[in-house]
Design a protein around this motif. Sequence first.
Motif, PDB file in Angstrom:
ATOM      1  N   ARG A 201       0.841  -1.211   0.000  1.00 11.44           N
ATOM      2  CA  ARG A 201       0.000   0.000   0.000  1.00 11.44           C
ATOM      3  C   ARG A 201       0.877   1.263   0.000  1.00 11.44           C
ATOM      4  N   ILE A 202       1.885   1.269   0.872  1.00 13.06           N
ATOM      5  CA  ILE A 202       2.746   2.449   0.974  1.00 13.06           C
ATOM      6  C   ILE A 202       3.547   2.629  -0.326  1.00 13.06           C
ATOM      7  N   GLU A 203       4.057   1.492  -0.833  1.00 13.83           N
ATOM      8  CA  GLU A 203       4.842   1.558  -2.069  1.00 13.83           C
ATOM      9  C   GLU A 203       4.024   2.187  -3.199  1.00 13.83           C
ATOM     10  N   ASN A 204       2.769   1.741  -3.339  1.00 14.92           N
ATOM     11  CA  ASN A 204       1.932   2.286  -4.412  1.00 14.92           C
ATOM     12  C   ASN A 204       1.670   3.773  -4.203  1.00 14.92           C
ATOM     13  N   ALA A 205       1.419   4.145  -2.949  1.00 16.56           N
ATOM     14  CA  ALA A 205       1.163   5.562  -2.663  1.00 16.56           C
ATOM     15  C   ALA A 205       2.391   6.400  -3.012  1.00 16.56           C
TER      16      ALA A 205
ATOM     17  N   ALA B 265       7.302  22.075  -6.557  1.00 17.67           N
ATOM     18  CA  ALA B 265       6.742  23.338  -6.059  1.00 17.67           C
ATOM     19  C   ALA B 265       6.501  23.266  -4.556  1.00 17.67           C
ATOM     20  N   PRO B 266       6.895  24.301  -3.829  1.00 14.22           N
ATOM     21  CA  PRO B 266       6.757  24.253  -2.370  1.00 14.22           C
ATOM     22  C   PRO B 266       5.403  24.734  -1.846  1.00 14.22           C
ATOM     23  N   GLU B 267       4.294  24.400  -2.555  1.00 12.58           N
ATOM     24  CA  GLU B 267       3.002  24.793  -1.978  1.00 12.58           C
ATOM     25  C   GLU B 267       2.643  23.851  -0.827  1.00 12.58           C
ATOM     26  N   VAL B 268       1.504  24.037  -0.284  1.00  8.52           N
ATOM     27  CA  VAL B 268       0.922  23.258   0.824  1.00  8.52           C
ATOM     28  C   VAL B 268       1.790  23.167   2.079  1.00  8.52           C
TER      29      VAL B 268
ATOM     30  N   SER C  82      11.550  13.975   0.461  1.00  5.17           N
ATOM     31  CA  SER C  82      11.076  14.355   1.786  1.00  5.17           C
ATOM     32  C   SER C  82       9.753  15.107   1.665  1.00  5.17           C
ATOM     33  N   GLN C  83       9.718  16.020   0.714  1.00  3.07           N
ATOM     34  CA  GLN C  83       8.508  16.796   0.471  1.00  3.07           C
ATOM     35  C   GLN C  83       7.362  15.875   0.029  1.00  3.07           C
ATOM     36  N   MET C  84       7.706  14.908  -0.825  1.00  3.57           N
ATOM     37  CA  MET C  84       6.716  13.947  -1.310  1.00  3.57           C
ATOM     38  C   MET C  84       6.156  13.112  -0.151  1.00  3.57           C
ATOM     39  N   LEU C  85       7.035  12.673   0.764  1.00  4.38           N
ATOM     40  CA  LEU C  85       6.570  11.873   1.911  1.00  4.38           C
ATOM     41  C   LEU C  85       5.597  12.676   2.773  1.00  4.38           C
ATOM     42  N   ILE C  86       5.943  13.941   2.986  1.00  4.98           N
ATOM     43  CA  ILE C  86       5.103  14.809   3.817  1.00  4.98           C
ATOM     44  C   ILE C  86       3.714  14.957   3.183  1.00  4.98           C
ATOM     45  N   LYS C  87       3.701  15.157   1.869  1.00  8.45           N
ATOM     46  CA  LYS C  87       2.427  15.309   1.157  1.00  8.45           C
ATOM     47  C   LYS C  87       1.653  14.004   1.105  1.00  8.45           C
TER      48      LYS C  87
END
Lengths: 167, 225
Positions: free
Chosen positions: A122-126, A139-142, B99-104
């Motif tokens: 599950r984690i791998e797919n995500a 992009a550094p949004e959110v 790291s950013q991807m993991l957080i998101k």
Amino acid sequence: MSCPLCDEKMKLLLHETETISVLLHPRPAVPGHLLITPKEHHPILEQVPDNVIGDMFSAASKMSALLFEGMKAQGTNVLMQNGLPAGQTEPHVSLHVIPRTQDDGIDFTWQPKQISDEDLNRIENALKGGTDSVGVAAAPEVLEEKTEEIEEMEEDNEELKHLDRIP
Amino acid sequence: MIVMPEMTEEQKALQEKLSKMSPEELREFQKSQCIFCQIVDGSIPSRVVYKDAKVVALMDINPASEGHLLVLPTEHYQVMPQMPEEDLKHLFIVVKQLSQMLIKTLGVEGTTIFAANGGAAGQRANHFMVHIIPRAKDDGLPLNMELKQISGSQFEQMKKQLAPIVAQMLGGKPEDKPKEPEGKPAEKEEKTEEEVEEKTPEQTDEKVEEKKGGSDLDKIADLLK
């Protein structure tokens, strides 16, 4: 807003380049514990431009070589605490370079967590679904919320108060 | 962390043979024995989440937390200072993005980025790698540092010792350098201060580069278990 790493920089500074500062940690895990920070004030990793990230880690690598050769370290840890739950203590991105010797009393060894194959799948797919932005400009949004959190923390963070008390 | 298997009798005999190899042969041999090199070329299956020409990111099968990633250079390097600067910069830009991807993706609130150079620092595998560990409040992971108080004079002494060699290593402009001690150290100076003096400001970056890849690093790498 005040940042101890900006305000007290001159007391801690070993060397500065166009993009980064190398600081001596005033409350070291072991003697020779270094901090590499972006020269510009950035609270979190994701705000630091890629070229500065490159310069920070390149400097960490050179500092590791220096600590091996000049300080007789038997190893180094290169460590960044990114965010409050990770133990980030300054509102300014910091990369730690820690000289290590056998029996120095530091132990970063973690216990492996048991995760079922189903959960790993599950984690791998995500994660695979999330890596489209990796390798290209991300992009550094959110992340504004996290930035605000870090900026607020200086008000009541014990560690920061300690950092203010520089020898 | 991935635990390396214990050495068998056969491997011990092999190690004796290895002591007679040239450094080049030894490097090739180490590479052929490295399980992470075999993960990179796909001969050992793994859960790769990102790959390009220089970098592979995969899930740690013995993770500190859910989503724990290992990021490694596709080339075999034992410790970080052996990596070419451009490859190293690229690797850590990928680390930042992951790291950013993991957080998101996982909704975690932070990550620890961790690398160990040398057995004394906790390195277990023979292939340099960076851990990205998703963190949660009070997760109990032993990754936070215990900081110590030192006296002002200890601090100043260390600063004085390190500043010139740090400046030299990073090759800044002369005006950026903190003032360096001139001439012979005064009598009260510690022995360590004299060692610092041995590295003169005239020493070129090139020499530093050479030294980086030299025997001292191999010694550090040899401390690996």
